[in-house]
Design a protein around this motif. Structure first.
Motif, short mmCIF file in Angstrom:
data_model
loop_
_atom_site.label_atom_id
_atom_site.label_comp_id
_atom_site.label_asym_id
_atom_site.label_seq_id
_atom_site.Cartn_x
_atom_site.Cartn_y
_atom_site.Cartn_z
N UNK A 1 43.93 -45.88 4.73
CA UNK A 1 44.58 -45.98 6.04
C UNK A 1 45.91 -45.26 6.07
N UNK A 2 46.69 -45.41 5.00
CA UNK A 2 47.96 -44.67 4.93
C UNK A 2 47.68 -43.17 4.92
N UNK A 3 46.69 -42.77 4.14
CA UNK A 3 46.34 -41.35 4.09
C UNK A 3 45.90 -40.82 5.44
N UNK A 4 45.09 -41.59 6.17
CA UNK A 4 44.64 -41.16 7.49
C UNK A 4 45.82 -41.08 8.47
N UNK A 5 46.70 -42.08 8.41
CA UNK A 5 47.86 -42.08 9.29
C UNK A 5 48.76 -40.88 9.01
N UNK A 6 49.04 -40.63 7.73
CA UNK A 6 49.88 -39.49 7.39
C UNK A 6 49.21 -38.17 7.76
N UNK A 7 47.89 -38.11 7.61
CA UNK A 7 47.15 -36.92 8.02
C UNK A 7 47.25 -36.71 9.53
N UNK A 8 47.14 -37.80 10.28
CA UNK A 8 47.28 -37.73 11.74
C UNK A 8 48.66 -37.21 12.11
N UNK A 9 49.71 -37.76 11.47
CA UNK A 9 51.07 -37.30 11.76
C UNK A 9 51.25 -35.82 11.44
N UNK A 10 50.74 -35.41 10.29
CA UNK A 10 50.87 -34.01 9.88
C UNK A 10 50.16 -33.09 10.88
N UNK A 11 48.95 -33.48 11.30
CA UNK A 11 48.20 -32.65 12.25
C UNK A 11 48.90 -32.60 13.60
N UNK A 12 49.41 -33.75 14.05
CA UNK A 12 50.10 -33.79 15.34
C UNK A 12 51.36 -32.93 15.32
N UNK A 13 52.10 -32.98 14.21
CA UNK A 13 53.29 -32.14 14.09
C UNK A 13 52.92 -30.66 14.07
N UNK A 14 51.83 -30.33 13.39
CA UNK A 14 51.39 -28.94 13.33
C UNK A 14 50.92 -28.46 14.70
N UNK A 15 50.21 -29.33 15.44
CA UNK A 15 49.67 -28.96 16.75
C UNK A 15 50.73 -28.95 17.85
#
Length: 71
Positions: free
Chosen positions: A21-35
């Motif tokens: 869950x932490x990994x998914x959340x951090x992945x979501x944040x990273x993708x949102x920042x990139x997008x």
């Protein structure tokens, strides 16, 4: 000079690398920042003072059990 603010998310007793869950959340944040890099905003220096004025006098007992409504 403005103060530096750092936000760290951790889960007690669990290695963050092993927590999906932490990994998914951090992945979501990273993708949102990139997008959407334009959405990233600096926290203004007054925010900590405003937060403190709202919750500074609130006493919290972190060892107290949660009520049924809190769970």
């Amino acid at each position: 000079m403005p103060a530096t603010l750092e936000v760290v998310l951790t889960r007690v007793g669990t290695d963050a690398a092993d927590d999906p869950l932490i990994g998914q959340f951090l992945g979501f944040l990273a993708q949102d920042l990139a997008d959407h890099p334009g959405r990233l905003r600096a926290v203004d220096a007054d925010l900590p003072r405003r937060i403190q004025s709202l919750v500074g006098a609130v006493a919290v007992d972190l060892d107290a059990p949660l009520t049924a409504d809190d769970e």
